[in-house]
Design an enzyme around this catalytic site. Structure first.
Site, PDB file in Angstrom:
ATOM      1  N   ASP A  39     -33.922  25.191 -24.971  1.00  0.00           N
ATOM      2  CA  ASP A  39     -33.083  25.747 -23.917  1.00  0.00           C
ATOM      3  C   ASP A  39     -33.841  26.882 -23.243  1.00  0.00           C
ATOM      4  O   ASP A  39     -34.169  27.882 -23.890  1.00  0.00           O
ATOM      5  CB  ASP A  39     -31.771  26.273 -24.519  1.00  0.00           C
ATOM      6  CG  ASP A  39     -30.579  26.057 -23.603  1.00  0.00           C
ATOM      7  OD1 ASP A  39     -30.720  26.332 -22.406  1.00  0.00           O
ATOM      8  OD2 ASP A  39     -29.520  25.624 -24.085  1.00  0.00           O
ATOM      9  N   GLU A  78     -29.103  23.011 -15.495  1.00  0.00           N
ATOM     10  CA  GLU A  78     -27.672  23.285 -15.414  1.00  0.00           C
ATOM     11  C   GLU A  78     -27.395  23.879 -14.036  1.00  0.00           C
ATOM     12  O   GLU A  78     -28.033  24.860 -13.644  1.00  0.00           O
ATOM     13  CB  GLU A  78     -27.234  24.265 -16.508  1.00  0.00           C
ATOM     14  CG  GLU A  78     -25.733  24.515 -16.488  1.00  0.00           C
ATOM     15  CD  GLU A  78     -25.322  25.709 -17.338  1.00  0.00           C
ATOM     16  OE1 GLU A  78     -24.165  25.725 -17.789  1.00  0.00           O
ATOM     17  OE2 GLU A  78     -26.144  26.625 -17.545  1.00  0.00           O
ATOM     18  N   HIS A 134     -21.326  22.634 -25.218  1.00  0.00           N
ATOM     19  CA  HIS A 134     -20.924  23.897 -25.842  1.00  0.00           C
ATOM     20  C   HIS A 134     -20.092  24.783 -24.930  1.00  0.00           C
ATOM     21  O   HIS A 134     -19.529  25.786 -25.391  1.00  0.00           O
ATOM     22  CB  HIS A 134     -22.176  24.670 -26.282  1.00  0.00           C
ATOM     23  CG  HIS A 134     -23.012  25.125 -25.125  1.00  0.00           C
ATOM     24  ND1 HIS A 134     -23.714  24.251 -24.322  1.00  0.00           N
ATOM     25  CD2 HIS A 134     -23.259  26.371 -24.631  1.00  0.00           C
ATOM     26  CE1 HIS A 134     -24.356  24.939 -23.384  1.00  0.00           C
ATOM     27  NE2 HIS A 134     -24.088  26.223 -23.542  1.00  0.00           N
ATOM     28  N   ASP A 135     -20.000  24.452 -23.648  1.00  0.00           N
ATOM     29  CA  ASP A 135     -19.251  25.256 -22.691  1.00  0.00           C
ATOM     30  C   ASP A 135     -17.911  24.635 -22.314  1.00  0.00           C
ATOM     31  O   ASP A 135     -17.246  25.112 -21.392  1.00  0.00           O
ATOM     32  CB  ASP A 135     -20.071  25.459 -21.417  1.00  0.00           C
ATOM     33  CG  ASP A 135     -21.125  26.554 -21.576  1.00  0.00           C
ATOM     34  OD1 ASP A 135     -20.944  27.427 -22.437  1.00  0.00           O
ATOM     35  OD2 ASP A 135     -22.122  26.525 -20.830  1.00  0.00           O
ATOM     36  N   ASP A 178     -30.989  26.668 -18.289  1.00  0.00           N
ATOM     37  CA  ASP A 178     -29.707  27.327 -18.137  1.00  0.00           C
ATOM     38  C   ASP A 178     -29.547  27.896 -16.730  1.00  0.00           C
ATOM     39  O   ASP A 178     -30.458  28.558 -16.213  1.00  0.00           O
ATOM     40  CB  ASP A 178     -29.602  28.457 -19.177  1.00  0.00           C
ATOM     41  CG  ASP A 178     -28.241  29.094 -19.211  1.00  0.00           C
ATOM     42  OD1 ASP A 178     -27.283  28.394 -19.560  1.00  0.00           O
ATOM     43  OD2 ASP A 178     -28.144  30.297 -18.900  1.00  0.00           O
TER      44      ASP A 178
END
Length: 584
Positions: free
Chosen positions: A104, A268, A346-347, A210
């Site tokens: 990440d 993302e 995870h969000d 990210d």
């Protein structure tokens, strides 16, 4: 299991990527935090499931203000997770099993404890001052100090924090402890290229990036439009999402770093619903990223009001899901647009609780299997989040606020409580907040972060200590160990589904043809690739569905996979939450 990839297609297109939230995966030290050695110990489990690529959420040194997305040292492993040597051992095990490892990359912001920021805030004359976004205060007519503009942080409050020693504010689109990097600085960008090379040279196979679309802000950082008159700070996405130089920066990243390695890249891209804007990141001719996570699907169960919070729930319609699927499965297909296929991460809360039905064991099982069929039949690179293969659900409504650890949940609660107190004149302890807890139970990010449910022992086998977050209450009857032994379980079905996808290139690469565009409960479509065709029927409601496909009924379809037993020659009519995939 061998992945079927076409000769001229890169490996990452046909891969199954498994996202790991390390802190909640498996703890081998008893400190309550998942760690790298825990992941290494489960590599055979992941390989057996059908995983090709492991994506690790951040494991770098961090104070964990935002669960690792606040990085204090990009080249060090946080001691909770282990050491660089543990990472090397994990990588070796991954590669020995024919899998790949994806990291990440969090490069829009750092932790305020990162040495870069420590140096930046030390003095206005610091060589790293311009590695972050600093601005002087705005002084009103009464001499009162205010932030430089009215931008609201994604996690509530002002997006600016005043730093007393140098008398300036620094920008943080997220938490106060997550100062934004200034990508206008050549030196900063070169430092990012170097840290990427550090991991790639060590053997990393790619990056999930990210909030990569936020790295370029609008020149001058103007005030956001006032859309919530009662609020001091306003949503400012238009001024920092997909900014003026973002594509220039990513093209440089590709040219200077990524093109020198064989990688997988996915960006993302939050706060972005313009399809043309999203395409710019992905189209091969632009030489930027392989794919992006776009979040339109994640908003169909969000309140339909201006600037609604992701924590505000609304019922969704099958027509909305169908329209989304059709749009993205056919979007710029002739120009090479490639999807990142996901329904859980995870969000976001658990998919079976959002798009299925978790009210009974039977409905939970069959609807979790339906979701797997929905996922494996889409064109794009497939992502599976930890526990999705088990049908893990949201934790119960009976859990109190103290169980919601996420800063987004806590900060939203604080803002709403404060506003209601001001509006009613009541003390905060007298304010009714049950509706907020109702929304949290459906929409909070916390649901995806509960510890992995491995077995029926204490803490579901996640840890011998006290887990950092409570394990879901149902772990004794709903866990990996039980499901691996049960041929009718969600896990067994996911394993079969992933194998089916890999053995049938039509499901990965085929063209998309929508059927029954107005059906109230069923999403039906065909996938076509050369001489191979697939027919997909998915009933997303808890009721029987009549499916009239007279032309298709005359053809010699063979059932490839379904979540109910189907007799030969049976009609296309579907039971509640039934899904079928036929092949021709």
């Amino acid at each position: 299991m061998t992945t079927v990839s076409l000769p001229n297609e890169p490996w990452w297109k046909s891969s199954v990527v498994y996202q790991i939230y390390p802190i909640s995966f498996l703890d081998t030290t008893g400190d309550g935090f998942g760690d790298l050695n825990g992941i290494t110990s489960k590599l055979d489990y992941l390989k057996d499931l059908g995983v090709d690529v492991l994506w690790l959420c951040p494991i770098y040194k961090s104070p964990l203000a935002d669960m690792g997305y606040d990085i204090a040292d990009y080249r060090a492993i946080d001691e909770r997770y282990g050491t660089l040597e543990d990472w090397d051992r994990l990588l070796k095990g991954v590669h020995e099993r024919g899998m790949k490892l994806m990291m990440d990359l969090v490069a829009n912001h750092t932790s305020d404890e990162h040495q870069w920021f420590v140096e930046s805030r030390a003095s206005k004359d610091s060589p790293k001052r311009d590695w972050y976004v600093w601005r002087p205060p705005r002084i009103d007519a009464d001499g009162k100090r205010h932030p430089p503009n009215n931008w609201r942080s994604v996690f509530e409050g002002s997006a600016w924090t005043y730093d007393e020693p140098t008398g300036e504010y620094y920008l943080h689109l997220y938490l106060e402890k997550q100062p934004d990097l200034n990508w206008e600085s050549d030196a900063l960008r070169n430092a990012v290229w170097d840290l990427m090379r550090f991991w790639l040279d060590r053997g990393c196979d790619g990056f999930r990036m990210d909030v990569i679309n936020l790295i370029s802000k609008v020149e001058g950082l103007p005030n956001a439009d006032v859309v919530e008159p009662k609020e001091e700070f306003q949503p400012a996405f238009a001024h920092y999402a997909n900014g003026p130089r973002v594509h220039e920066f990513i093209k440089d990243m590709r040219r200077l770093v990524l093109d020198h390695y064989d990688t997988i890249t996915v960006g993302e891209t939050p706060f972005t619903y313009n399809v043309e804007e999203l395409a710019r990141y992905v189209l091969p001719a632009n030489k930027e990223l392989h794919m992006v996570f776009q979040f339109e699907l994640m908003t169909i169960d969000q309140a339909k009001v201006p600037d609604a919070s992701p924590l505000q729930h609304a019922d969704w319609k099958v027509s909305e899901l169908r329209d989304w699927l059709h749009r993205w499965q056919t979007f710029k297909k002739d120009e090479g647009f490639w999807n990142a296929v996901f329904i859980e991460n995870h969000d976001h809360p658990r998919a079976v609780s959002r798009f299925g039905n978790d009210t009974t064991t039977e409905l939970r099982t069959v609807s979790a299997k339906l979701i797997s069929l929905f996922e494996i039949t889409q064109k794009g690179t497939l992502y599976v989040y930890q526990g999705q293969e088990l049908g893990i659900k949201n934790f119960p409504r009976s859990w109190g606020l103290e169980e919601y650890k996420d800063c987004a949940s806590q900060n939203y609660w604080t803002r709403i409580l404060h506003n209601r107190s001001l509006e009613t004149g009541k003390k905060e302890e007298d304010i009714d907040m049950e509706d907020i807890l109702d929304n949290f139970q459906k929409k909070a990010r916390d649901h995806s972060r509960t510890p992995m449910q491995w077995d029926s022992s204490a803490n579901s086998g996640f840890s011998t200590g006290t887990p950092w977050m409570r394990v879901n209450d149902d772990f004794k009857t709903w866990n990996a160990e039980l499901q691996i032994k049960d041929e009718q379980s969600v896990h067994s079905f996911y394993k079969k589904a992933l194998k089916t996808r890999k053995e049938n290139p039509v499901l990965i690469f085929g063209e998309f043809e929508l059927l029954l565009p107005d059906h109230p409960t069923v999403i039906a479509f065909k996938r076509i690739h050369g001489s191979q065709e697939a027919l997909v029927l998915l009933n997303f409601r808890n009721e029987d569905a009549s499916v009239a496909l007279a032309d298709e009924a005359k053809r010699s379809w063979r059932l490839l996979l379904g979540n109910y037993a189907v007799e030969e020659g049976q009609s296309f009519d579907l039971k509640p939450y039934e899904g079928r995939v036929y092949i021709l």
